[in-house]
Design a protein around this motif. Sequence first.
Motif, short mmCIF file in Angstrom:
data_model
loop_
_atom_site.label_atom_id
_atom_site.label_comp_id
_atom_site.label_asym_id
_atom_site.label_seq_id
_atom_site.Cartn_x
_atom_site.Cartn_y
_atom_site.Cartn_z
N TRP A 111 -18.44 -3.10 3.90
CA TRP A 111 -19.71 -3.81 3.83
C TRP A 111 -19.80 -4.71 2.60
CZ3 TRP A 111 -22.59 1.39 4.95
CH2 TRP A 111 -22.50 1.66 6.33
N ASP A 165 -22.66 -5.24 11.81
CA ASP A 165 -21.29 -4.72 11.71
C ASP A 165 -20.26 -5.57 12.45
OD1 ASP A 165 -22.31 -2.70 10.20
OD2 ASP A 165 -21.96 -1.09 11.65
N TYR A 225 -23.75 -8.63 5.57
CA TYR A 225 -24.39 -7.66 4.68
C TYR A 225 -24.57 -8.24 3.28
CZ TYR A 225 -24.25 -3.68 7.87
OH TYR A 225 -24.47 -2.83 8.93
N GLN A 230 -27.07 -8.29 8.54
CA GLN A 230 -26.46 -6.96 8.41
C GLN A 230 -25.90 -6.47 9.76
OE1 GLN A 230 -29.77 -4.75 6.61
NE2 GLN A 230 -28.79 -4.97 4.61
N ARG A 240 -31.14 -10.61 5.41
CA ARG A 240 -29.75 -10.63 5.86
C ARG A 240 -29.63 -9.98 7.24
NH1 ARG A 240 -28.92 -9.84 0.21
NH2 ARG A 240 -28.98 -7.58 0.45
#
Length: 315
Positions: free
Chosen positions: A243, A220, A252, A218, A216
Motif C-alpha cells: 500500500w 487494491d 492509496y 484506495q 483517495r
Amino acid sequence: MVFVIGLLGAGGAWFGWRLYTGPGPLAADTAIVIPRGAGVQGIAQKLAEGGVVRHSVEVLAASRLRGDGARLKAGEYLFPAGTSVKGALDLIISGKVIVHRVTVPEGLTSWQIVERLRGEARLAGDVTAIPAEGTLLPETYQFLRDDARTDLLARMSVDMEKALDRLWAERDPDLPLKSKQEAVILASIVEKETGVAAERPRVAGVFVNRLRIGMRLQSDPTIIYVLSDGRGQIDRDLTRADWKLESPYNTYVLAGLPPGPIANPGLLSLQAVLKPEAHRYIYFVADGTGGHAFAETLEEHNRNVVKWRRVRDGD
C-alpha cells in the motif's frame, strides 16, 4: 441392339444419378477446411480424404457436368453425415462456412486478452504489440477459421470506441470526469472491484463521491495491476508494504485517478461510471456473500470491516 444400348445408357444415367444424389459414406458430421486456391482437383481430393465421398472422381465429374467449379468457395464447412456429392458441392458453393466464437470476459487486461487469442488455435498470425489498456471491448466475438488475431483485436478496439462515444454522449451532467479516457480509467477500477453486476452503479457512486471531495480512491486492484506488470493477477494477498508502493497507480498514496486504465471494462461498468447511483456512501467492504457492505461514515465502515473479518475467519 439399339434397345440394349438405350437400356445400358439409361442404367448408367440412373447409376450416376444415384452416386450424385444418394447418401455418401460419411458416418458422422465432419468439419473440413477447403483452402484458398485449392481448385476443383484439390477440393475433390479434400472431400475424398475427409470421407465425404468415396473417390475424388465423383466430385470432378459432377463439377464438370454442373459447370460451376468456379463458384466453389474456400472456407471451413460442416458436412452432415451421409452428405451426397450434390449436397457437398451445394454447400461449398453456398459459402455457409462454420462460424466460431471467442468470449472475452470483462476485466481482463490487454495482455490477458492477447494471451486468450494466442490460445485460440483456429485464429492465425501473431500479435507483436499489446494494445493499450482499456481500448478493447470485452464481448463474445465471431470469427472464421484462419482469421487474423490482429484483425479481431482491431474489431474489439472499434467496438470500444463506438460504445464509449455513445455512452459518453448520454452521461450524467456534472461528473468529476474530464474525458472519455478518465471514464475508462474509473470503469476499469469498478470492473475489478466487484463482480456483481447490480452493484456496479453503487460502487461507481462511491468512487465518484470520493473524487468530488478529494478523497483517495484506495483501490487494491490498482496496486495489483502494478505488481503483476499489467497481467492482472498476483498469487498472494496485498501487504501494508504494498500500500506504500511508489507508483502513479497507487491510489492509496496519490489522490485522483491513476494515469491509465488497469483493465478493459465491459459495457455495464462503463454505464455505471457514466450514470452512477446517487448516494452518500464513501466506504465499502466485502460482506462475505460476494457483494459489499456500504457506509457513509468511517465508524459505520469499521463495523462492517469487523463483520467481514469474522466471516473471512469463520468466527
